[in-house]
Scaffold this motif. Sequence first.
Motif, mmCIF file in Angstrom:
data_model
loop_
_atom_site.group_PDB
_atom_site.id
_atom_site.type_symbol
_atom_site.label_atom_id
_atom_site.label_comp_id
_atom_site.label_asym_id
_atom_site.label_seq_id
_atom_site.Cartn_x
_atom_site.Cartn_y
_atom_site.Cartn_z
ATOM 1 N N TYR A 6 0.828 -1.196 0.000
ATOM 2 C CA TYR A 6 0.000 0.000 0.000
ATOM 3 C C TYR A 6 0.863 1.246 0.000
ATOM 4 N N MET A 7 0.469 2.226 -0.791
ATOM 5 C CA MET A 7 1.158 3.510 -0.847
ATOM 6 C C MET A 7 0.169 4.621 -0.481
ATOM 7 N N GLY A 8 0.718 5.761 -0.073
ATOM 8 C CA GLY A 8 -0.079 6.961 0.169
ATOM 9 C C GLY A 8 -1.214 6.754 1.151
ATOM 10 N N ILE A 9 -2.366 7.279 0.807
ATOM 11 C CA ILE A 9 -3.531 7.244 1.686
ATOM 12 C C ILE A 9 -3.962 5.811 2.002
ATOM 13 N N LEU A 10 -3.713 4.886 1.089
ATOM 14 C CA LEU A 10 -4.098 3.489 1.353
ATOM 15 C C LEU A 10 -3.288 2.907 2.505
ATOM 16 N N ARG A 11 -2.053 3.338 2.659
ATOM 17 C CA ARG A 11 -1.239 2.902 3.791
ATOM 18 C C ARG A 11 -1.843 3.429 5.091
ATOM 19 N N GLU A 12 -2.331 4.669 5.051
ATOM 20 C CA GLU A 12 -2.965 5.244 6.242
ATOM 21 C C GLU A 12 -4.273 4.525 6.582
ATOM 22 N N ILE A 13 -5.058 4.209 5.571
ATOM 23 C CA ILE A 13 -6.351 3.544 5.794
ATOM 24 C C ILE A 13 -6.159 2.149 6.371
ATOM 25 N N THR A 14 -5.201 1.407 5.819
ATOM 26 C CA THR A 14 -4.992 0.022 6.273
ATOM 27 C C THR A 14 -4.156 -0.050 7.543
ATOM 28 N N GLY A 15 -3.338 0.970 7.779
ATOM 29 C CA GLY A 15 -2.430 0.938 8.919
ATOM 30 C C GLY A 15 -1.272 -0.015 8.702
ATOM 31 N N LYS A 16 -1.036 -0.388 7.450
ATOM 32 C CA LYS A 16 0.010 -1.357 7.118
ATOM 33 C C LYS A 16 0.769 -0.932 5.869
ATOM 34 N N ASP A 17 1.964 -1.477 5.733
ATOM 35 C CA ASP A 17 2.718 -1.316 4.495
ATOM 36 C C ASP A 17 2.319 -2.368 3.478
ATOM 37 N N LEU A 18 1.952 -3.561 3.977
ATOM 38 C CA LEU A 18 1.618 -4.654 3.062
ATOM 39 C C LEU A 18 0.710 -5.676 3.731
ATOM 40 N N ASP A 19 0.071 -6.468 2.893
ATOM 41 C CA ASP A 19 -0.700 -7.641 3.309
ATOM 42 C C ASP A 19 -0.201 -8.828 2.514
ATOM 43 N N GLU A 20 -0.255 -9.984 3.114
ATOM 44 C CA GLU A 20 0.003 -11.239 2.404
ATOM 45 C C GLU A 20 -1.333 -11.953 2.312
ATOM 46 N N ILE A 21 -1.849 -12.062 1.097
ATOM 47 C CA ILE A 21 -3.172 -12.624 0.865
ATOM 48 C C ILE A 21 -3.022 -14.072 0.420
ATOM 49 N N ASP A 22 -3.627 -14.945 1.177
ATOM 50 C CA ASP A 22 -3.565 -16.376 0.863
ATOM 51 C C ASP A 22 -4.650 -16.708 -0.158
ATOM 52 N N ASP A 23 -4.365 -16.364 -1.390
ATOM 53 C CA ASP A 23 -5.322 -16.581 -2.470
ATOM 54 C C ASP A 23 -4.525 -16.934 -3.710
ATOM 55 N N ASN A 24 -5.160 -17.610 -4.617
ATOM 56 C CA ASN A 24 -4.499 -18.014 -5.844
ATOM 57 C C ASN A 24 -5.510 -17.955 -6.972
ATOM 58 N N ASN A 25 -5.058 -17.534 -8.141
ATOM 59 C CA ASN A 25 -5.912 -17.447 -9.319
ATOM 60 C C ASN A 25 -7.157 -16.603 -9.064
ATOM 61 N N VAL A 26 -6.925 -15.343 -8.738
ATOM 62 C CA VAL A 26 -7.998 -14.388 -8.516
ATOM 63 C C VAL A 26 -7.704 -13.166 -9.383
ATOM 64 N N VAL A 27 -8.745 -12.581 -9.984
ATOM 65 C CA VAL A 27 -8.521 -11.362 -10.753
ATOM 66 C C VAL A 27 -8.352 -10.199 -9.786
ATOM 67 N N LEU A 28 -7.679 -9.150 -10.238
ATOM 68 C CA LEU A 28 -7.413 -7.994 -9.397
ATOM 69 C C LEU A 28 -8.700 -7.442 -8.798
ATOM 70 N N GLU A 29 -9.747 -7.338 -9.581
ATOM 71 C CA GLU A 29 -11.019 -6.794 -9.085
ATOM 72 C C GLU A 29 -11.536 -7.608 -7.894
ATOM 73 N N GLY A 30 -11.415 -8.933 -7.953
ATOM 74 C CA GLY A 30 -11.832 -9.792 -6.844
ATOM 75 C C GLY A 30 -10.977 -9.565 -5.607
ATOM 76 N N LEU A 31 -9.692 -9.368 -5.812
ATOM 77 C CA LEU A 31 -8.792 -9.074 -4.692
ATOM 78 C C LEU A 31 -9.172 -7.748 -4.035
ATOM 79 N N LEU A 32 -9.478 -6.745 -4.852
ATOM 80 C CA LEU A 32 -9.878 -5.443 -4.311
ATOM 81 C C LEU A 32 -11.185 -5.536 -3.534
ATOM 82 N N ARG A 33 -12.106 -6.355 -4.001
ATOM 83 C CA ARG A 33 -13.362 -6.564 -3.258
ATOM 84 C C ARG A 33 -13.080 -7.174 -1.892
ATOM 85 N N LYS A 34 -12.202 -8.163 -1.874
ATOM 86 C CA LYS A 34 -11.833 -8.815 -0.608
ATOM 87 C C LYS A 34 -11.196 -7.805 0.349
ATOM 88 N N LEU A 35 -10.309 -6.962 -0.170
ATOM 89 C CA LEU A 35 -9.659 -5.960 0.664
ATOM 90 C C LEU A 35 -10.650 -4.901 1.145
#
Length: 96
Positions: A6-35
């Motif tokens: 995450y960069m910029g405001i998204l880092r502030e919203i999540t309170g994190k620099d990164l997430d490790e998502i245990d998912d495989n074969n997902v389109v970006l849009e689906g990942l964004l919905r999950k987040l």
Amino acid sequence: MIIVRYMGILREITGKDLDEIDDNNVVLEGLLRKLSLKYGEDFIKGFIHARKKRSAVRVQVSINGVISEYPKCSNVMLKSGDEVVLIPVPPMVFGG
């Protein structure tokens, strides 16, 4: 596992620099919905506005070092080992 940075405001919203998502074969849009379910309305707001072109805020997405503008990349298939960087780009201000 997909790494999401995450960069910029998204880092502030999540309170994190990164997430490790245990998912495989997902389109970006689906990942964004999950987040968005995890982090709430503020997280997804910029993406919704970027998709509808109602905001000066743009979102760039780097997938394994290749940068694209959202929503052009929303159907990219992600797999374990991929790295996604979400980069909100603030509106440009012109003036003197």
